[in-house]
Design an enzyme around this catalytic site. Structure first.
Site, PDB file in Angstrom:
ATOM      1  N   ASP A 173     -11.156   3.231   4.397  1.00  0.00           N
ATOM      2  CA  ASP A 173     -11.552   1.827   4.305  1.00  0.00           C
ATOM      3  C   ASP A 173     -13.077   1.673   4.243  1.00  0.00           C
ATOM      4  OD1 ASP A 173      -9.600  -0.171   4.131  1.00  0.00           O
ATOM      5  OD2 ASP A 173      -8.986   0.130   6.209  1.00  0.00           O
ATOM      6  N   GLN A 188      -4.719  -1.306   9.887  1.00  0.00           N
ATOM      7  CA  GLN A 188      -4.628  -2.626   9.269  1.00  0.00           C
ATOM      8  C   GLN A 188      -5.287  -3.682  10.162  1.00  0.00           C
ATOM      9  OE1 GLN A 188      -3.509  -3.194   6.199  1.00  0.00           O
ATOM     10  NE2 GLN A 188      -3.616  -5.421   6.249  1.00  0.00           N
ATOM     11  N   LYS A 234       0.834  -1.205   0.000  1.00  0.00           N
ATOM     12  CA  LYS A 234       0.000   0.000   0.000  1.00  0.00           C
ATOM     13  C   LYS A 234       0.867   1.253   0.000  1.00  0.00           C
ATOM     14  CE  LYS A 234      -3.800  -2.343   2.315  1.00  0.00           C
ATOM     15  NZ  LYS A 234      -4.458  -2.697   3.578  1.00  0.00           N
TER      16      LYS A 234
HETATM   17  N1  LIG Z   1      -7.896  -2.023   7.311  1.00  0.00           N
HETATM   18  C1  LIG Z   1      -7.669  -2.949   6.378  1.00  0.00           C
HETATM   19  N2  LIG Z   1      -7.931  -2.654   5.083  1.00  0.00           N
HETATM   20  C2  LIG Z   1      -7.711  -3.575   4.104  1.00  0.00           C
HETATM   21  O1  LIG Z   1      -7.967  -3.295   2.920  1.00  0.00           O
HETATM   22  C3  LIG Z   1      -7.160  -4.850   4.468  1.00  0.00           C
HETATM   23  C4  LIG Z   1      -6.893  -5.097   5.808  1.00  0.00           C
HETATM   24  N3  LIG Z   1      -7.174  -4.135   6.742  1.00  0.00           N
HETATM   25  N4  LIG Z   1      -6.392  -6.286   6.218  1.00  0.00           N
HETATM   26  C5  LIG Z   1      -6.039  -7.320   5.267  1.00  0.00           C
HETATM   27  C6  LIG Z   1      -6.855  -7.237   3.997  1.00  0.00           C
HETATM   28  C7  LIG Z   1      -6.215  -7.954   2.823  1.00  0.00           C
HETATM   29  N5  LIG Z   1      -5.924  -6.906   1.867  1.00  0.00           N
HETATM   30  C8  LIG Z   1      -5.209  -7.103   0.687  1.00  0.00           C
HETATM   31  C9  LIG Z   1      -4.726  -6.062  -0.059  1.00  0.00           C
HETATM   32  C10 LIG Z   1      -3.964  -6.270  -1.194  1.00  0.00           C
HETATM   33  C11 LIG Z   1      -3.667  -7.554  -1.607  1.00  0.00           C
HETATM   34  C12 LIG Z   1      -2.810  -7.756  -2.815  1.00  0.00           C
HETATM   35  O2  LIG Z   1      -2.287  -6.847  -3.403  1.00  0.00           O
HETATM   36  N6  LIG Z   1      -2.620  -9.000  -3.225  1.00  0.00           N
HETATM   37  C13 LIG Z   1      -1.775  -9.344  -4.377  1.00  0.00           C
HETATM   38  C14 LIG Z   1      -0.646 -10.264  -3.989  1.00  0.00           C
HETATM   39  C15 LIG Z   1       0.144  -9.850  -2.788  1.00  0.00           C
HETATM   40  C16 LIG Z   1       1.143 -10.932  -2.388  1.00  0.00           C
HETATM   41  O3  LIG Z   1       1.614 -11.671  -3.270  1.00  0.00           O
HETATM   42  O4  LIG Z   1       1.430 -11.046  -1.190  1.00  0.00           O
HETATM   43  C17 LIG Z   1      -2.615 -10.064  -5.402  1.00  0.00           C
HETATM   44  O5  LIG Z   1      -3.668 -10.617  -5.047  1.00  0.00           O
HETATM   45  O6  LIG Z   1      -2.212 -10.085  -6.550  1.00  0.00           O
HETATM   46  C18 LIG Z   1      -4.167  -8.604  -0.884  1.00  0.00           C
HETATM   47  C19 LIG Z   1      -4.937  -8.378   0.253  1.00  0.00           C
HETATM   48  C20 LIG Z   1      -6.333  -5.713   2.350  1.00  0.00           C
HETATM   49  N7  LIG Z   1      -6.887  -5.838   3.541  1.00  0.00           N
END
Ligand SMILES: Nc1nc(=O)c2c([nH]1)NC[C@@H]1CN(c3ccc(C(=O)N[C@@H](CCC(=O)O)C(=O)O)cc3)C=[N+]21
Ligand SMILES: [Mg+2]
Length: 358
Positions: A185, A162, A118
């Site tokens: 969020d 987070q 992020k």
């Molecule tokens: N307050 C809060 N807001 C959130 O938005 C929040 C959170 N807490 N806690 C956890 C979850 C999970 N989440 C993700 C964000 C980006 C990927 C992302 O970019 N994933 C990549 C891969 C990343 C990798 O390879 O590790 C993909 O799917 O291609 C995944 C999961 C946001 N979250």
């Protein structure tokens, strides 16, 4: 017997129609569709989309073909570059940039990865980011005082705590403490309530649900009147996604761990959004031919061959689903990158609101 035949025929016809519409959408880049949740200057986005997005190589409409794999990473890059342009325009005309504060409590490895992604995305878009890390065992007051200092900071337009938080912290209390105007969020009860109620508009739509709907829009998938099934009822994904789909006039069912016949209900869906966190939950018998499948699952599974020791898998058995669905998002490379793009979009919107910049 006659009736069964015609029902199968109807399904096949629907499957073919869905595939046709989506393939045509991609070939003509209905990515030019005027509908978008990224509230930027529309003509600009759509021109950028036409330039940047490459259509898949094969556009044959035959029903034997595998599902279109929706490249969320590419679409997210496109949205982020449009946001970067907007940020530059803001800086040039009023000398201000949007600011995002990220609060991470504890040492979860996956949370650290997401937070890092992020912050990197903010940098690339020209958005200022502040990162505040707190130890696993920190008292609630410490988190609340960090939140309150960001609430007061006029250069910060978005605050992200987070999740999940360590057990001893009261998530509801902490999310309640966020300034409503900075809740990028969209998890504040007031934002969620306004999302749920007719005739009201939330200040922010939660990032993952917003990213899912944006993918449907950009692929020309009609939502109005369609059967949509959301698998999972979490506050962060399942619940807001079901509300958002209703706003766009889908007939929505929510399937969860205590649902009696989840596969039967899901197999009636034109649109399936799954956020259960259970690898391989959705098999081909759960899917209606031609369904559009948005896989929000992000389950870390052990993988010694990966440099991090784990890799992410979704809720959908991808190899099976591509044979039945008309379009499907991969994990990784689907919804995850869209979530981050929408976080930047919400932060930009918030800054625009704060400075009354149009
Ligand atoms: N307050 C809060 N807001 C959130 O938005 C929040 C959170 N807490 N806690 C956890 C979850 C999970 N989440 C993700 C964000 C980006 C990927 C992302 O970019 N994933 C990549 C891969 C990343 C990798 O390879 O590790 C993909 O799917 O291609 C995944 C999961 C946001 N979250
Ligand atoms: Mg999630």
């Amino acid at each position: 017997m006659m009736e069964i035949m015609s029902s199968i025929e109807r399904r096949m016809a629907a499957a073919w129609h869905n595939k046709y519409v989506i393939r045509r959408a991609i070939s003509t880049q209905i990515l030019m569709s005027p509908q978008s949740l990224v509230s930027l200057d529309l003509p600009e986005i759509w021109t950028a989309a036409a330039d940047n997005l490459r259509p898949p190589t094969s556009l044959n409409c035959s029903n034997e073909q595998d599902a279109v794999v929706i490249d969320g990473k590419l679409i997210a890059e496109d949205i982020r570059s449009t946001i970067a342009t907007e940020v530059r325009r803001m800086k040039e005309s009023i000398g201000k940039v949007p600011g995002l504060a990220v609060i991470l409590v504890g040492q979860r490895r996956d949370s650290q990865t997401y937070v890092r992604n992020k912050i990197k995305a903010c940098e690339e878009a020209g958005i200022k980011s502040l990162f505040h890390e707190l130890p696993e065992d920190c008292p609630e007051d410490a988190v609340l005082s960090v939140v309150s200092s960001f609430n007061e900071d006029p250069t910060i337009h978005g605050i992200l705590v987070q999740l999940p938080l360590p057990q001893h912290l009261d998530e509801v209390k902490i999310l309640n403490a966020l300034s409503l105007e900075k809740d990028v969020d969209g998890f504040h009860p007031m934002n969620m309530g306004n999302l749920a109620m007719r005739g009201r508009e939330p200040l922010f739509i939660p990032c993952t649900p917003k990213g899912c709907i944006e993918l449907l829009f950009r692929f020309g998938v009609e939502i109005m009147g369609k059967n949509a099934v959301v698998i999972g009822r979490s506050n962060v994904v399942g619940l807001p996604t079901s509300l958002l789909l209703q706003r766009y006039h889908a007939t929505v069912s929510v399937v969860h761990a205590l649902t009696n016949n989840p596969e039967e209900i899901t197999s009636e869906a034109d649109i399936v959004v799954t956020a259960a966190g259970v690898p391989n939950l959705v098999r081909s018998n759960w899917l209606k031919p031609g369904a559009v499948v948005i896989d929000v699952g992000t389950c870390p599974i052990e993988d010694p061959s990966s440099e991090f020791g784990y890799r992410l898998v979704g809720d959908v058995c991808h190899e099976e689903a591509v044979k039945v669905a008309s379009a499907i998002t991969p994990v990784p490379g689907g919804v995850g990158p869209m979530t981050i793009a929408m976080l930047l979009s919400n932060t930009l919107d918030s800054a625009k609101r704060a400075y009354e910049f149009v």
